[in-house]
Design a protein around this motif. Structure first.
Motif, mmCIF file in Angstrom:
data_model
loop_
_atom_site.group_PDB
_atom_site.id
_atom_site.type_symbol
_atom_site.label_atom_id
_atom_site.label_comp_id
_atom_site.label_asym_id
_atom_site.label_seq_id
_atom_site.Cartn_x
_atom_site.Cartn_y
_atom_site.Cartn_z
ATOM 1 N N LYS A 1 -24.219 0.199 25.215
ATOM 2 C CA LYS A 1 -22.798 0.517 25.025
ATOM 3 C C LYS A 1 -22.426 1.779 25.834
ATOM 4 O O LYS A 1 -23.314 2.495 26.320
ATOM 5 C CB LYS A 1 -22.532 0.713 23.534
ATOM 6 N N PRO A 2 -21.121 2.080 25.926
ATOM 7 C CA PRO A 2 -20.689 3.211 26.770
ATOM 8 C C PRO A 2 -21.369 4.532 26.425
ATOM 9 O O PRO A 2 -21.641 5.344 27.327
ATOM 10 C CB PRO A 2 -19.180 3.286 26.510
ATOM 11 N N ASP A 3 -21.652 4.772 25.143
ATOM 12 C CA ASP A 3 -22.313 6.039 24.788
ATOM 13 C C ASP A 3 -23.727 6.088 25.366
ATOM 14 O O ASP A 3 -24.178 7.134 25.854
ATOM 15 C CB ASP A 3 -22.339 6.249 23.265
ATOM 16 N N GLY A 4 -24.400 4.943 25.353
ATOM 17 C CA GLY A 4 -25.758 4.888 25.896
ATOM 18 C C GLY A 4 -25.780 5.097 27.403
ATOM 19 O O GLY A 4 -26.647 5.783 27.950
ATOM 20 N N VAL A 5 -24.779 4.491 28.089
ATOM 21 C CA VAL A 5 -24.694 4.657 29.544
ATOM 22 C C VAL A 5 -24.359 6.108 29.878
ATOM 23 O O VAL A 5 -25.007 6.738 30.724
ATOM 24 C CB VAL A 5 -23.636 3.691 30.138
ATOM 25 N N ARG A 6 -23.364 6.647 29.176
ATOM 26 C CA ARG A 6 -22.931 8.029 29.429
ATOM 27 C C ARG A 6 -24.070 9.018 29.230
ATOM 28 O O ARG A 6 -24.213 9.986 29.946
ATOM 29 C CB ARG A 6 -21.791 8.379 28.460
ATOM 30 N N ARG A 7 -24.901 8.737 28.257
ATOM 31 C CA ARG A 7 -25.971 9.679 27.928
ATOM 32 C C ARG A 7 -27.251 9.424 28.718
ATOM 33 O O ARG A 7 -28.287 10.047 28.464
ATOM 34 C CB ARG A 7 -26.239 9.635 26.423
ATOM 35 N N ASP B 1 -11.279 0.133 21.653
ATOM 36 C CA ASP B 1 -11.018 1.312 22.507
ATOM 37 C C ASP B 1 -12.326 1.844 23.084
ATOM 38 O O ASP B 1 -12.441 2.125 24.278
ATOM 39 C CB ASP B 1 -10.388 2.453 21.687
ATOM 40 N N PHE B 2 -13.293 1.994 22.203
ATOM 41 C CA PHE B 2 -14.564 2.596 22.604
ATOM 42 C C PHE B 2 -15.292 1.731 23.645
ATOM 43 O O PHE B 2 -15.704 2.222 24.705
ATOM 44 C CB PHE B 2 -15.439 2.795 21.364
ATOM 45 N N ALA C 1 -18.253 2.376 31.151
ATOM 46 C CA ALA C 1 -19.173 1.366 31.674
ATOM 47 C C ALA C 1 -20.219 0.994 30.630
ATOM 48 O O ALA C 1 -20.695 1.843 29.871
ATOM 49 C CB ALA C 1 -19.857 1.890 32.931
ATOM 50 N N VAL C 2 -20.545 -0.282 30.594
ATOM 51 C CA VAL C 2 -21.648 -0.777 29.768
ATOM 52 C C VAL C 2 -22.642 -1.489 30.682
ATOM 53 O O VAL C 2 -22.304 -1.845 31.810
ATOM 54 C CB VAL C 2 -21.164 -1.769 28.677
ATOM 55 N N VAL C 3 -23.855 -1.680 30.181
ATOM 56 C CA VAL C 3 -24.818 -2.504 30.907
ATOM 57 C C VAL C 3 -25.074 -3.756 30.071
ATOM 58 O O VAL C 3 -25.549 -3.668 28.937
ATOM 59 C CB VAL C 3 -26.130 -1.743 31.187
ATOM 60 N N ALA C 4 -24.679 -4.899 30.632
ATOM 61 C CA ALA C 4 -24.815 -6.181 29.939
ATOM 62 C C ALA C 4 -26.048 -6.901 30.475
ATOM 63 O O ALA C 4 -26.280 -6.923 31.679
ATOM 64 C CB ALA C 4 -23.574 -7.031 30.184
ATOM 65 N N MET C 5 -26.831 -7.451 29.546
ATOM 66 C CA MET C 5 -28.080 -8.085 29.965
ATOM 67 C C MET C 5 -28.314 -9.415 29.259
ATOM 68 O O MET C 5 -27.946 -9.578 28.102
ATOM 69 C CB MET C 5 -29.275 -7.183 29.618
ATOM 70 N N GLU C 6 -28.974 -10.302 29.963
ATOM 71 C CA GLU C 6 -29.534 -11.498 29.336
ATOM 72 C C GLU C 6 -31.032 -11.281 29.258
ATOM 73 O O GLU C 6 -31.678 -10.985 30.266
ATOM 74 C CB GLU C 6 -29.214 -12.753 30.161
ATOM 75 N N LEU C 7 -31.573 -11.400 28.054
ATOM 76 C CA LEU C 7 -33.004 -11.185 27.844
ATOM 77 C C LEU C 7 -33.686 -12.505 27.520
ATOM 78 O O LEU C 7 -33.089 -13.379 26.893
ATOM 79 C CB LEU C 7 -33.237 -10.240 26.662
#
Ligand code: IDP
Ligand code: MG
Length: 192
Positions: free
Chosen positions: A69-75, A123-124, A129-135
């Motif tokens: 999610k955006p918080d994970g990317v930002r951090r 909103d959040f 930016a997010v990182v979307a993945m297929e696992l």
């Protein structure tokens, strides 16, 4: 495939398959186990109590949708999270970074429409930016959720992503589909 067999041989110490580790899969034919060579979809059961009998159970190779999610990317947690997935043995078969539109997020979280936190959630998620993945991997749908930990970080188990990296429910770093139906639906939304 060969790595998988080596692992099975180690875990079983299977006398019945002794020597195959070095010789290659084709030698399975010599043991009368040639049917398995084609499938790639079986594994030895976790314990092999009787070394004269090799038990096989079907593997549940699944695909799921995962997101940082955006918080994970930002951090700067993308590498950490992908590293955990790869070390676990799951394969990232598709990956993209994007800032999702409000419409995409609303469709993704349709089940939560009408809840008090929905507007803030949209909103959040659409705010960065997010990182979307297929696992892909064995039982990856449930296992990825287990690796993430409980939705509310304060209820998540130590060692999980949400325990290690989050404190609030609205910014809990990662997402994972919660069932085979959700996985198919969400993969369809994000990778169509
Ligand atoms: P999940 O992400 O573990 O599947 P869901 O219940 O599907 O959890 O909720 C989706 C997301 O909505 C959560 O990850 C969290 O970010 C957010 N969320 C859930 N409940 C609340 C809440 O009570 N307040 C704020 N955000 C929430
Ligand atoms: Mg959910």
């Amino acid at each position: 495939m060969r790595a998988a067999w080596s692992k099975l041989l180690r875990q079983c110490g299977a006398l019945v398959l002794l020597g195959l580790k070095d010789t290659g899969l084709h030698r399975l034919e010599d043991t009368g186990l040639h049917r398995l060579e084609d499938t790639g979809l079986h594994r030895l059961e976790d314990n092999c109590p009787d070394k004269n009998t090799v038990h096989f159970t079907p593997m549940a190779i699944e695909r799921t949708f995962a997101m940082v999610k955006p918080d994970g990317v930002r951090r700067g947690l993308v590498g950490e999270i992908i590293s955990r997935l790869e070390k676990k043995g799951f394969k990232v078969v598709q990956l993209k970074m994007l800032t999702p539109s409000r419409e995409l997020v609303e469709e993704h979280y349709a089940e939560h429409k009408g809840k008090g936190f929905f507007a803030g959630l949209v909103d959040f998620l659409s705010g960065g930016a997010v990182v979307a993945m297929e696992l892909e991997g064995e039982n990856v749908i449930a296992e990825w959720r287990r690796m993430m930990g409980a939705t509310r970080p304060w209820e998540s188990a130590p060692g999980t992503i949400r325990f290690e990296f989050a404190t609030t429910v609205d910014e809990n770093v990662a997402h994972g589909s919660d069932s085979p139906d959700s996985a198919a639906r969400e993969l369809g939304i994000w990778f169509r």
